[in-house]
Enzyme design. Structure first.
Site, PDB file in Angstrom:
ATOM      1  N   GLY A  73      36.241  43.921 -42.452  1.00  0.00           N
ATOM      2  CA  GLY A  73      34.851  44.366 -42.532  1.00  0.00           C
ATOM      3  C   GLY A  73      34.665  45.397 -43.616  1.00  0.00           C
ATOM      4  CB  VAL A  80      38.107  47.695 -42.273  1.00  0.00           C
ATOM      5  CG1 VAL A  80      39.186  47.712 -41.207  1.00  0.00           C
ATOM      6  CG2 VAL A  80      37.321  49.006 -42.237  1.00  0.00           C
ATOM      7  CG  ASP A 184      28.444  56.029 -36.440  1.00  0.00           C
ATOM      8  OD1 ASP A 184      27.304  55.630 -36.113  1.00  0.00           O
ATOM      9  OD2 ASP A 184      29.097  55.510 -37.364  1.00  0.00           O
TER      10      ASP A 184
HETATM   11  P1  AMP Z   1      34.873  51.034 -39.512  1.00  0.00           P
HETATM   12  O1  AMP Z   1      34.440  51.254 -40.929  1.00  0.00           O
HETATM   13  O2  AMP Z   1      36.009  51.904 -39.085  1.00  0.00           O
HETATM   14  O3  AMP Z   1      33.700  51.093 -38.563  1.00  0.00           O
HETATM   15  O4  AMP Z   1      35.402  49.529 -39.432  1.00  0.00           O
HETATM   16  C1  AMP Z   1      34.644  48.392 -39.842  1.00  0.00           C
HETATM   17  C2  AMP Z   1      35.004  47.207 -38.965  1.00  0.00           C
HETATM   18  O5  AMP Z   1      36.412  46.903 -39.082  1.00  0.00           O
HETATM   19  C3  AMP Z   1      34.781  47.437 -37.473  1.00  0.00           C
HETATM   20  O6  AMP Z   1      33.467  47.185 -37.062  1.00  0.00           O
HETATM   21  C4  AMP Z   1      35.783  46.499 -36.852  1.00  0.00           C
HETATM   22  O7  AMP Z   1      35.260  45.187 -36.808  1.00  0.00           O
HETATM   23  C5  AMP Z   1      36.957  46.531 -37.826  1.00  0.00           C
HETATM   24  N1  AMP Z   1      37.949  47.523 -37.394  1.00  0.00           N
HETATM   25  C6  AMP Z   1      37.996  48.831 -37.699  1.00  0.00           C
HETATM   26  N2  AMP Z   1      39.047  49.447 -37.124  1.00  0.00           N
HETATM   27  C7  AMP Z   1      39.694  48.507 -36.420  1.00  0.00           C
HETATM   28  C8  AMP Z   1      40.873  48.495 -35.609  1.00  0.00           C
HETATM   29  N3  AMP Z   1      41.606  49.607 -35.428  1.00  0.00           N
HETATM   30  N4  AMP Z   1      41.247  47.330 -35.054  1.00  0.00           N
HETATM   31  C9  AMP Z   1      40.532  46.198 -35.261  1.00  0.00           C
HETATM   32  N5  AMP Z   1      39.413  46.137 -36.017  1.00  0.00           N
HETATM   33  C10 AMP Z   1      38.979  47.259 -36.591  1.00  0.00           C
END
Ligand code: AMP
Length: 368
Positions: A73, A80, A184
């Site tokens: 994402g 990510v 958040d």
């Molecule tokens: P973030 O910018 O940390 O909100 O991450 C963006 C997206 O990546 C999230 O909405 C999840 O779909 C995925 N993601 C982030 N951290 C994790 C994790 N530790 N394990 C699995 N998916 C994750």
């Protein structure tokens, strides 16, 4: 290898009478500050180094220890990826930051370090700096199997909603007890594996240490989950912001209307809240905290009566929006931040009687 990957840049309309035009100015009267009922002094009682992230030094690991396998994402501040640790084969998440202020990175890392090992909080495993990217480090986090909330929420049973809400409250109470507000809370930041029933809170990038009387930036949280305090520019908010955001999420789940408050802009977001809670609440809030509503609301706010929560119950959602759920919700979505139920108090609510002190396997797996 990580170094080969580049970040691609990162109706009863009536003129609103309660709040007279004199409130609709950008000027602000002298502040009135409330204090959380719990954990207000956590940071004040710790050595300065506990919450002063400006001085925080983090150790850098070796980026060659990780391999990227795919993209997960993209957020405002990061991209990510999914990957694995080449030393032990563990699946990991690799979060590459877009260029952001070093202070913001230090804050997130200090907070992740402080919360490490806490209930339902994502674990930071490493921080590396890929070659060729001088500015921002990359976080290596535990990989969390997750079902998309748009698929999952409409399928949840009453017991599952109670269970997951309780698990989120555990994480929030823990973070607050450590002097930290998440700022958040939203479905995208709650990772749920519906097979194992494991839930964890991720993305602590906007989280902050709480100090009584400190003014905080109101440009936090995602629009649909912003508490009224943010929308009226009340900079003296606290942990209870997370309770509002979780309440907004809870309303979306139990009424099967996600997101529950769906504003088209920040101004419209407050309007959507007032459409349900009524405008008397806004007036009382502004008076109590000696605030003046920004002129950007001029002409947008019209007098509204409070709508009972029960009016959102229908045939599709009545199994989730039961009287206990609505009672809890009504204590979370309280306009005045000082009157909201705290996570610790919420965990004692009768809504959680069926899940309190029960493990996921006791609740779900053994029944199969
Ligand atoms: P973030 O910018 O940390 O909100 O991450 C963006 C997206 O990546 C999230 O909405 C999840 O779909 C995925 N993601 C982030 N951290 C994790 C994790 N530790 N394990 C699995 N998916 C994750």
């Amino acid at each position: 290898m990580i170094k080969n990957l580049l970040i691609r840049s990162a109706s009863n309309i009536k003129p609103f009478e309660c709040v007279q035009l004199s409130y609709l100015t950008t000027a602000r009267a002298s502040k009135a500050v409330s204090k959380p009922r719990l954990y207000a002094e956590v940071n004040a009682q710790m050595p300065k180094s506990y919450s002063d992230y400006h001085e925080y030094e983090y150790k850098l690991g070796n980026s060659d220890d990780y391999e990227i396998t795919g993209k997960l994402g993209r957020g405002k501040y990061s991209e990510v990826f999914e990957g694995f640790n080449v030393l032990n084969g563990d699946r990991v998440v690799i979060k590459m930051l877009k260029p952001v202020k070093p202070e913001k990175i230090k804050r997130e890392l200090k907070i992740l370090e402080t919360l490490k090992g806490g209930p339902n909080i994502v674990t930071l495993q490493d921080v590396v700096r890929p070659i060729g990217q001088k500015m921002s480090p990359t976080y290596v986090l535990e990989y969390l199997e997750n079902h998309d909330f748009r698929w999952l929420y409409p399928r949840l049973s009453d017991l599952e909603v109670r269970y997951y809400m309780f698990e989120i409250l555990k994480a929030l109470d823990y973070a607050h007890s450590k002097g930290i507000m998440h700022r958040d809370i939203k479905p995208q930041n709650v990772m749920i594996n519906s097979f194992t029933k494991r839930l964890k809170l991720i993305d602590w990038g906007l989280a902050e240490f709480y100090h009584v009387g400190q003014a905080y930036n109101v440009r936090v949280a995602s629009r649909c989950f912003k508490g009224p305090e943010l929308l009226v520019d009340d900079e003296y908010y606290d942990y209870s912001l997370d309770v509002w955001s979780l309440g907004a999420m809870f309303a979306g789940i139990i009424f099967k209307k996600e997101p529950f408050f769906k504003g088209e802009s920040n101004e419209d977001q407050l309007v959507k809240i007032l459409d349900v809670l009524g405008t008397d609440k806004l007036q009382n809030y502004l008076i109590k905290y000696k605030l003046k509503l920004s002129s950007r609301y001029r002409g947008l706010i019209h007098e509204r009566k409070e709508v009972p929560w029960s009016s959102f119950v229908n045939r599709e959602n009545s199994h989730l929006a039961n009287p206990e759920a609505i009672d809890l919700l009504s204590k979370m979505l309280v306009f005045d931040k000082a009157d909201r139920i705290l996570p610790k108090e919420a965990m004692g609510h009768t809504y959680f009687d069926p899940v309190r002190q029960k493990t996921a396997s006791e609740l779900f797996i053994e029944k199969k």
